[in-house]
Design an enzyme around this catalytic site. Structure first.
Site, PDB file in Angstrom:
ATOM      1  N   GLU A   3      -0.145 -30.462  -3.136  1.00 33.54           N
ATOM      2  CA  GLU A   3       1.135 -30.593  -2.442  1.00 33.54           C
ATOM      3  C   GLU A   3       1.474 -29.252  -1.803  1.00 33.54           C
ATOM      4  OE1 GLU A   3       3.459 -31.448  -5.862  1.00 33.54           O
ATOM      5  OE2 GLU A   3       2.274 -33.229  -6.288  1.00 33.54           O
ATOM      6  N   GLU A  15       0.592 -36.862  -8.208  1.00 29.24           N
ATOM      7  CA  GLU A  15      -0.347 -36.039  -8.969  1.00 29.24           C
ATOM      8  C   GLU A  15      -1.558 -36.809  -9.483  1.00 29.24           C
ATOM      9  OE1 GLU A  15       2.902 -35.646  -9.142  1.00 29.24           O
ATOM     10  OE2 GLU A  15       3.215 -33.540  -8.645  1.00 29.24           O
ATOM     11  N   PHE A  66       2.969 -27.389 -11.093  1.00 30.51           N
ATOM     12  CA  PHE A  66       3.456 -26.904 -12.387  1.00 30.51           C
ATOM     13  C   PHE A  66       2.663 -27.632 -13.479  1.00 30.51           C
ATOM     14  CE2 PHE A  66       6.886 -25.935  -9.528  1.00 30.51           C
ATOM     15  CZ  PHE A  66       7.392 -24.730  -9.988  1.00 30.51           C
ATOM     16  N   ASP A 118       3.484 -28.484 -16.205  1.00 30.56           N
ATOM     17  CA  ASP A 118       4.310 -29.515 -16.838  1.00 30.56           C
ATOM     18  C   ASP A 118       4.010 -30.903 -16.261  1.00 30.56           C
ATOM     19  OD1 ASP A 118       6.873 -27.454 -17.772  1.00 30.56           O
ATOM     20  OD2 ASP A 118       5.588 -26.858 -16.118  1.00 30.56           O
ATOM     21  N   PHE A 119       3.547 -30.932 -15.001  1.00 33.70           N
ATOM     22  CA  PHE A 119       3.316 -32.218 -14.346  1.00 33.70           C
ATOM     23  C   PHE A 119       2.063 -32.921 -14.875  1.00 33.70           C
ATOM     24  CE2 PHE A 119       5.394 -30.373 -10.233  1.00 33.70           C
ATOM     25  CZ  PHE A 119       6.588 -30.225 -10.918  1.00 33.70           C
ATOM     26  N   HIS A 136       9.572 -27.274 -16.013  1.00 35.88           N
ATOM     27  CA  HIS A 136       8.864 -26.401 -15.074  1.00 35.88           C
ATOM     28  C   HIS A 136       8.552 -25.051 -15.705  1.00 35.88           C
ATOM     29  CE1 HIS A 136      10.547 -29.323 -12.249  1.00 35.88           C
ATOM     30  NE2 HIS A 136       9.685 -28.893 -11.344  1.00 35.88           N
TER      31      HIS A 136
END
Lengths: 322, 337, 366
Positions: B29, B70, B93, B95-96, B139
């Site tokens: 992205e 993702e 991130f 976290d994703f 994040h």
């Protein structure tokens, strides 16, 4: 029908091979010769073979948990597959994958997949490789009606449209996701329509009819190879066995499978079409039947005779280097 | 040779490898940004600018902007890797990972084993880790322990620009899937970085500082906090040996065990949460293999077992700092049975 | 005689501070010029500081295990009759000198590169005067001269040049042969406008220096060869192979220890520097090419005995008594004066820097 005799015989041979393979797997599973679980493809042969008849060894496919048919149609070695299902040394994946992870990258087969919706994102990756290397290969994702609902599938379709990838999304709608009907679980009841909503050409074809699948796939493949981007094909088909071997199929009405076998058998259909049109003689087809029966016997004999994988292979091939 | 930031080092690694090998592509992205806008391409170059300018040299076929999906990014990267490309995919991130873990965990990591050794998956996933910017719970995490627990994945956590460049080039040339963790507060850290391409091998820790009293193992930003603590402690007469493993998978267990064999004391400093973590893993390693030489209990300095908080004051409490590290090292040094 | 300080020396480009490891003379003890006073550890190397003159170690100021910046007071040397109060006053009044602007500018300048027909060689230049050119050995870089170059830079324009395949120089080594390396050096000297220089070469660099001197005798004022290659067939193949192969710290350390008499001299930074050089793309292949050209089958293929024998300029040999890479017995083949340095291995210019620096300075001056 623009297929020559040789192509017709090959299509028939592949479909029969899948059918006999699955029937035999069901037998061997019942005898306790095959560990784990197996998901059988019988009834859907026209889809795998109709699609893969347009693919070469450098084109890629990714499959589902119901992957034996796609593997055979893509050219995977039947004996190696049988050994793999039996969990033996010499199996296509060395006995480390089993039915649900049958794969052979040498034949562009990116794997059956234990995760519903796991394949489509991988397929757009193979399509990206083709696009980047400009080799006019294509990549095909086989997904069921169940997988058509997964977010990964949606993401992959959108990405394929955005990047104009040579990807083809084949949705084999066999009416069931595990023990639940597609009528219930596919909200729109229109998988092709949903794919079209992502911005790609999409058609629905009759999965009993090898030639219908073959024609639709020809168009999609030509488009993809020419740089025209992705397409989707929904194949209406049917599952002759349960979700997995040993499935009691309490969700199916009485005689449903018997009727399917009588009225929706793509093999019988094919035989009738080609003999009616005098493209092949019954004797040609019978010869193929005999050939295939011998091959399956040979595969099972080999699998029964093969030793289990060496214990040290437990630790190998986790990494290329570590 | 010049001083370069981690951001520059990573950019240089990507550009040099893309020049060397046409199969290397960057996917993610906003890796260029600006697609479909009036502003034009390369508006972003990655949210923190690492990939800025790559599209100018390599074009949009090799610097591939994607939708915010993702699973499709990770799956496309994995599928392209196993079919002939050498993608560097960005999971903006870490976290994703929650929305795409299947493609990493069940697919890419397992291809080789499941497929009986036929697959090669030369995939790099660059991803940001770390708290400290009030980016809050979704994040700010440092989930390299989760990735490290997955057989089939390699995990890299550079702490300086020299290592960042050499490890990223190694990651791109490596034939296995590599999770490459970049701490979001460290992009501007500078050190000497050669202009030439070079590789830093996986599985060899960096000994940041020699010492005979206490072994400190730290990751990413914690390496710098631990180094500051070690400076303070040196003035008090406590000599710390500071080890930066650089990669958690493979892990250089020998360097850690050799060091503990000399010091008899271990403090692990980890910005991640403590349960089932790298800190726990290294503590277990030493307890199992070096119990006999330990002069004090193994100590861990980690974040608490909580999500990362938003408010700056709370976040400061969450992240281990030099004072906490020094205090724990002093306790380890002063421990008496 | 007056009170003089012993201060923290600056060894090498990047040294900013050093640690007093151990005093080798007791407080109050007398010492002769050249005797070892104390061990100092830097991030690069641990070495001994040798006495520059005779004297007495009147007062030790820096205790063992302390780290101090360059120029810091370590000890005081004073005549025996000096009152203690004067020594105290000297210590109290001692100020660490600020580095001169010149030193600061030099430090900032760092190494540079010279282009030789599309390839680049890295070099470090210090000082002004009659040029001195230094060529390192197989696998090394300009850091090998960290003790030598400062000792010569006060009177000379010193150039520590990195050979192709080494340090920050091109990894294109051509055939990697003696001629290929000598060509590169000649080209670099021409570009750097060095018409005539004192040449110093270590090990493989010694053979290259001899070749350069033999090609253009008018351009070499003197030739100092430190444990040079090319004077006999033997070479420590374990070292050469190990050096080429090592990618990990442990292997690198084991290899580097072969170079020195005292393994403690090999610091972690030395190991790290070696690995950093080797990690550069093409570095290992370049070393392989050179090793194959120079040391095929574990023996030296290069022979410089004839060219050394024919040289008209002054030539001296310096060899460590405990060299485990190239045997000291090779010195006999050269028929030139040999200085054997006791308690040193293959790196006498680092292991016994004071003694070797003296030998070089006197030789060049004569």
């Amino acid at each position: 029908m623009q297929l020559n005799r040789e192509a017709l015989l090959k299509a028939y041979r592949d479909m029969v091979t899948i059918r006999r393979f699955e029937e035999r797997v069901q037998d061997e599973f019942s005898k306790g010769n095959i560990p784990g679980f197996v998901h059988l493809y019988a009834g859907q042969e026209a889809s795998a073979v109709g699609v893969c008849s347009h693919l070469g060894p450098d084109d890629h496919i990714a499959s589902t948990h119901r992957g034996h048919g796609h593997s055979i149609a893509k050219g995977c070695d039947v004996v190696g597959m049988m050994l793999e299902l039996f969990g033996r040394k010499g199996g296509l994946c060395g006995g480390k994958g089993g039915s649900m992870h049958i794969a052979d990258l040498d034949h562009g087969m990116l794997g059956a997949n234990g995760i519903v919706g796991g394949g489509p994102p991988l397929v757009i990756g193979a399509a990206l490789t083709a696009k980047t290397l400009r080799n006019s290969n294509v990549a095909v994702s086989f997904t069921g009606d169940g997988g058509s609902n997964q977010g990964t599938t949606f993401e992959a379709m959108n990405m394929a449209v955005v990047l104009k990838l040579p990807a083809i999304f084949v949705f084999e709608n066999n009416g069931y996701g595990e023990y639940t009907g597609a009528e219930y679980a596919v909200g729109s009841r229109d998988i092709a329509g949903r794919a079209a909503g992502f911005g790609m050409p999409a058609v629905r074809v009759d999965g009993d009819d090898f030639f219908a699948v073959h024609d639709a796939m020809r168009e999609a493949t030509e488009r993809a190879r020419a740089g025209g981007g992705p397409s989707a094909i929904e194949v209406s088909t049917c599952r002759f066995y349960g979700h997995h071997s040993g499935d009691a199929q309490l969700y199916r009405v009485k005689d449903e499978v018997r009727k399917l076998r009588e009225e929706h058998d793509c093999l019988k259909n094919f035989r009738r079409r080609v003999t009616d049109a005098r493209l092949l003689e019954a004797g040609d087809l019978d010869a193929v039947d005999a050939e295939v029966a011998a091959l399956i016997d040979q595969a099972v004999a080999a699998a029964l005779a093969a030793p289990p994988p060496e214990p040290e292979t437990l630790m190998t091939d986790v990494y290329v280097s570590y | 040779m010049a001083q370069k930031t981690i951001r520059q080092a990573l950019h240089e690694a990507l550009a040099q490898e893309m020049r060397r090998d046409p199969r290397v592509v960057v996917i993610g992205e906003d890796v260029a940004g600006g697609a479909g806008t009036g502003g034009g391409r390369d508006a972003a170059g990655g949210v923190l600018g690492v990939t800025k300018g790559l599209i100018t040299e390599f074009g949009e076929d090799r610097v591939i902007d994607t939708p915010i999906t993702e699973s499709a990014i990770m799956g496309m990267a994995a599928g392209s890797a196993v079919s002939g490309l050498r993608p560097v995919a960005e999971l903006m991130f870490s976290d994703f990972l929650g929305v795409c873990f299947d493609q990493i965990y069940n697919q890419a990591a397992k291809f080789r084993y499941m497929f009986g050794g036929k697959a090669r998956t030369p995939l790099v996933i660059r991803t940001m880790i770390g708290a400290g910017r009030s980016a809050a719970a979704q994040h700010s995490q440092s989930p390299y322990g989760i990735f490290t627990s997955v057989p089939g994945l390699k995990v890299v956590i550079p702490s300086n620009a020299y290592d960042a460049k050499g490890l990223l080039i190694q990651a791109i040339r490596d034939d296995d899937p590599v999770i490459f963790c970049e701490h979001k507060l460290m992009y501007d850290l500078k050190t000497e970085v050669p202009d030439e391409a070079y590789t830093v091998p996986f599985g060899e820790a960096n000994i940041v500082r020699d010492g005979d009293d206490v072994t400190i193992v730290a990751f990413a930003r914690m390496v710098h906090y631990a180094a500051a603590a070690a400076e303070t402690l040196a003035r008090e007469g406590i000599d710390c040996e500071l080890i930066d493993p650089r990669t958690t998978s493979p892990l250089d267990a020998d360097t850690i065990l050799d060091s503990v064999a000399r010091t008899g004391r271990l403090v692990v400093v980890d910005e991640a949460t403590p349960r089932c973590s790298m800190a726990a893993d290294i503590a277990a390693l030493v307890a199992e293999h070096a119990f006999g030489v330990l002069k004090a209990p193994i100590r861990r300095v980690t974040a608490p077992h909580t999500p990362v908080p938003f408010a700056p004051g709370l976040e400061k409490l969450y992240i281990p700092d030099s004072d906490r590290i020094a205090a724990v090292v002093r306790e380890a040094q002063g421990y008496a049975r | 005689m007056s009170i003089t300080p012993i201060t923290m020396p600056k060894w090498g480009l990047t040294m900013t501070e050093g640690k007093v490891v151990q005093w080798l003379k007791p407080q109050g003890g007398a010492f002769a010029k050249g005797e070892e006073l104390l061990e100092i550890e830097t991030s690069k190397i641990t070495n001994v500081l040798e006495a520059e003159e005779d004297g007495t170690l009147t007062r030790i100021v820096a205790p063992e295990d302390t780290t101090l910046p360059i120029g810091a007071l370590l000890a005081v040397v004073a005549p025996e009759t000096t009152p203690a109060a004067e020594v105290d006053a000297f210590i109290a009044g001692f100020v660490v000198p600020e580095p001169s602007e010149e030193t600061m500018a030099e430090a900032e300048a760092g190494p540079r590169t010279v282009d030789i027909g599309g390839r680049s060689l890295r070099y470090l230049e210090r000082g002004a005067g009659v040029p001195v050119v230094m060529l390192h050995g197989f696998g090394a870089d300009l850091n090998t001269w960290m003790f030598t170059q400062p000792a010569l830079a006060d009177r000379h324009r010193t150039i520590a040049l990195e050979l192709p395949g080494h340090g920050g120089s091109t990894k294109d080594v051509g055939a990697g042969t003696l001629d290929a390396l000598a060509d590169a050096v000649e080209a670099a000297l021409a570009t750097l406008d060095i018409d005539r220089a004192h040449l110093i070469g270590h090990s493989m660099g010694g053979a290259v220096a001899a070749a350069v001197a033999a090609r253009r005798p008018d351009r070499a004022a003197t030739l100092t060869l430190i444990a040079p290659a090319g004077l006999g067939p033997e070479i420590n193949a374990t070292f050469i192979d190990g050096f080429v192969r090592a990618t990990r710290r442990k292997d690198a350390e084991a290899v580097l220890r072969l170079l020195v008499r005292d393994p403690a001299l090999v610091s972690r930074t030395m190991v790290e520097d070696m690995l950093r050089n080797k990690r550069i793309d093409g570095a290992t292949a370049a070393l392989e090419t050179i090793a194959h050209a120079w040391f095929p089958g574990g023996h030296q293929a290069v022979d410089i005995t004839a060219s050394v024998a024919g040289l008209a300029m002054a030539v001296q040999l310096i060899w460590g008594a405990d060299d485990r890479i190239v045997p000291e017995t090779h010195a006999l083949a050269a028929r030139v004066p040999v200085h054997v340095v006791e308690h040193a291995g293959h790196l006498p210019h680092m292991e016994k820097a004071g003694a070797v620096n003296d030998l070089i300075r006197r030789f060049i001056a004569a």
